[in-house]
Design an enzyme around this catalytic site. Sequence first.
Site, PDB file in Angstrom:
ATOM      1  N   GLY A  18       1.092  -1.108   0.258  1.00  0.00           N
ATOM      2  CA  GLY A  18       0.256   0.219  -0.339  1.00  0.00           C
ATOM      3  C   GLY A  18       0.522   1.525  -0.063  1.00  0.00           C
ATOM      4  N   SER A  43      -1.825  -0.404  -7.431  1.00  0.00           N
ATOM      5  CA  SER A  43      -1.878   0.378  -8.184  1.00  0.00           C
ATOM      6  C   SER A  43      -0.650   0.345  -8.725  1.00  0.00           C
ATOM      7  CB  SER A  43      -2.060   1.347  -7.545  1.00  0.00           C
ATOM      8  OG  SER A  43      -2.073   2.835  -8.396  1.00  0.00           O
ATOM      9  N   ALA A  82      -9.140   0.175   5.540  1.00  0.00           N
ATOM     10  CA  ALA A  82      -9.782  -1.047   6.701  1.00  0.00           C
ATOM     11  C   ALA A  82     -10.985  -2.028   6.089  1.00  0.00           C
ATOM     12  CB  ALA A  82     -10.128  -0.159   7.797  1.00  0.00           C
ATOM     13  N   SER A 134      -0.306   6.828  14.695  1.00  0.00           N
ATOM     14  CA  SER A 134      -0.580   8.402  14.514  1.00  0.00           C
ATOM     15  C   SER A 134      -0.543   9.295  14.704  1.00  0.00           C
ATOM     16  CB  SER A 134      -1.399   8.848  15.801  1.00  0.00           C
ATOM     17  OG  SER A 134      -2.268   9.792  16.375  1.00  0.00           O
ATOM     18  N   GLY A 135      -0.152  10.494  13.950  1.00  0.00           N
ATOM     19  CA  GLY A 135       0.533  11.566  13.168  1.00  0.00           C
ATOM     20  C   GLY A 135       0.509  11.809  11.786  1.00  0.00           C
ATOM     21  N   LYS A 188      -6.345   2.509  19.067  1.00  0.00           N
ATOM     22  CA  LYS A 188      -6.696   3.807  18.647  1.00  0.00           C
ATOM     23  C   LYS A 188      -7.085   4.624  18.045  1.00  0.00           C
ATOM     24  CE  LYS A 188      -4.475   6.299  14.896  1.00  0.00           C
ATOM     25  NZ  LYS A 188      -5.672   6.526  14.249  1.00  0.00           N
ATOM     26  N   HIS A 191      -7.759   6.635  21.129  1.00  0.00           N
ATOM     27  CA  HIS A 191      -7.356   8.364  20.709  1.00  0.00           C
ATOM     28  C   HIS A 191      -8.039   8.771  19.819  1.00  0.00           C
ATOM     29  CE1 HIS A 191      -4.375  10.191  17.870  1.00  0.00           C
ATOM     30  NE2 HIS A 191      -3.803   9.889  18.385  1.00  0.00           N
ATOM     31  N   ASN A 192      -8.340   8.826  18.465  1.00  0.00           N
ATOM     32  CA  ASN A 192      -9.852   9.544  17.502  1.00  0.00           C
ATOM     33  C   ASN A 192     -10.335  10.029  18.300  1.00  0.00           C
ATOM     34  OD1 ASN A 192      -7.720   8.105  15.676  1.00  0.00           O
ATOM     35  ND2 ASN A 192      -8.820   8.068  14.047  1.00  0.00           N
ATOM     36  N   GLU A 195      -9.635  12.863  20.094  1.00  0.00           N
ATOM     37  CA  GLU A 195      -9.449  13.871  18.974  1.00  0.00           C
ATOM     38  C   GLU A 195     -10.432  14.458  18.157  1.00  0.00           C
ATOM     39  OE1 GLU A 195      -7.752  13.208  14.480  1.00  0.00           O
ATOM     40  OE2 GLU A 195      -6.623  12.036  15.527  1.00  0.00           O
ATOM     41  N   LYS A 265     -14.519   9.553   9.553  1.00  0.00           N
ATOM     42  CA  LYS A 265     -14.036   8.463   8.779  1.00  0.00           C
ATOM     43  C   LYS A 265     -14.037   6.405   9.471  1.00  0.00           C
ATOM     44  CE  LYS A 265      -9.765   9.729   6.131  1.00  0.00           C
ATOM     45  NZ  LYS A 265      -8.654   9.402   5.421  1.00  0.00           N
ATOM     46  N   ARG A 292     -20.511  16.252  14.230  1.00  0.00           N
ATOM     47  CA  ARG A 292     -20.213  16.454  12.686  1.00  0.00           C
ATOM     48  C   ARG A 292     -21.163  15.497  11.962  1.00  0.00           C
ATOM     49  NH1 ARG A 292     -13.800  13.755  12.348  1.00  0.00           N
ATOM     50  NH2 ARG A 292     -12.988  15.264  14.191  1.00  0.00           N
ATOM     51  N   ARG A 444     -40.096   3.090  36.955  1.00  0.00           N
ATOM     52  CA  ARG A 444     -40.199   2.025  36.052  1.00  0.00           C
ATOM     53  C   ARG A 444     -40.741   0.681  37.374  1.00  0.00           C
ATOM     54  NH1 ARG A 444     -35.805  -0.135  35.793  1.00  0.00           N
ATOM     55  NH2 ARG A 444     -36.118  -1.286  34.143  1.00  0.00           N
ATOM     56  N   HIS A 450     -40.534  -3.633  37.576  1.00  0.00           N
ATOM     57  CA  HIS A 450     -39.672  -3.950  37.544  1.00  0.00           C
ATOM     58  C   HIS A 450     -38.275  -4.099  38.360  1.00  0.00           C
ATOM     59  CE1 HIS A 450     -39.432  -3.380  32.847  1.00  0.00           C
ATOM     60  NE2 HIS A 450     -40.095  -2.271  33.157  1.00  0.00           N
TER      61      HIS A 450
END
Length: 466
Positions: A18, A43, A82, A134-135, A188, A191-192, A195, A265, A292, A444, A450
């Site tokens: 890739g 590619s 992914a 990440s970076g 990760k 982490h996102n 972010e 994403k 978003r 409830r 309940h």
Amino acid sequence: MRGEKMTNEQKCNIGVIGLGVMGSSLAKNMINHGFCTALYSVSDQERKRFESGKNNYRIFGSIKEFISSLERPRKVFLMITAGKPVDMVIASLLPLLDRGDIIMDGGNSYYKDTAVRCSECAKLGILYMGIGISGGEKGALYGPSIMAGGSPQAWECVRAILEAIAARHQGKACCGYIAEGGAGHYVKMVHNGIEYAVLELIAETYQYMRFVKKMGAGEIRSVFEQWNEGPLNSYLIEISATVLGKKEEDGGCLIDKILDVAEQKGTGKWTVAESVERGVYIPSIYEAQMARIFSTKKEERTYGAANLKYSSNEAPGLRTEEMEKALLLSMILAYSQGFELISKAAEEENWNIDLAGLAAVWKDGCIIRSALLGRIEQAEELSGKPLILSAAFSDIGTLEGSLRKMAAAAVLSGMPLPCIQASLQYYDYYRSDQMPVNFIQALRDYFGAHTYMRCDREGHFHTEWE
């Protein structure tokens, strides 16, 4: 293939599949650190476009030749989209690999998919790793933050390469082994999520300064530059100032020409879904994700701006020092939410995650690198409590008044700052000795039998309310 001084008999230390933006940058990082690197992409354009000033690499148009060029145990690093593409490439690799060979997935794969791949590859004797990177493009090229998960045996084989290409903080590689299975991709993902929250918090602070305080882009840029010299010092505050300084050819600010519709994403959605599944409250990350999503309703928002009533109220004036404190506390709370989710997942998945070590991995190279991570590292060494309750953050009470004032000012100004307000809700929930859910439990039990628990005796109880 292209090799200059390399001969066909020479074996490569590692191979990268890739050669998109991230893949080519990471490959150049490996090459620049002296690792003989084999490269492959389906590619033809990507293969032709790749160029490095070094001569210790070879490019292949055949996956079979690519694998044959690698020293044993073969180490294959996937930098591809992914999902199904990862499974397709794995399927093409397995017939060519031998027991003990290693596959590493450096994309943003879903952690459960990674866990399955680890298990399936292990049955064939192939060592599999899911590696969070990440970076961005520059980080991949000059030194990313690397979160490795999966086979511990594979980690020992590839550790020297990964630590060499990682970012460094005070001489220490920002690279670490997280835990087995999908743990690397899990942290990760979170982490996102952090972010997402920090980006939204910064953007909301900008929004308040620009449209409530009526500050110009240049003035806000100066504020961010000043903040970056203090406790808010971080990569995202630094680039916020840079973005605000970007001009168009006509002298106008580029930021004013960018459409207010965000893209994503998927990792933010996964983080929110995980929080619901594991019962962890992460309101700042949730609101950042939803902001978003709601941003895509541009037509409806434009109509609402012209037609929905706003009862104007005088909002309290906010000094930049108060906004700085509000943003700082909100960022601390966003990290707290992320670490709390990771801690819960580690407990439930039997991952022995060193949270202090994870904070150290994020100190440089990654998008959410921040001066706060030093304090977080200390907090996780000292206590298993959520960051908000850690002794290392016992001073956050001095910031609370500014966050509360900013949240109130936003409401009175008619300015939606959902992430700022959600941060305050998170803070207030943790200081709520009494929540109203006792009333919910009573209701409830009334309509559904309940049952409820009592605070003065053990067990579950039901009452005939009429």
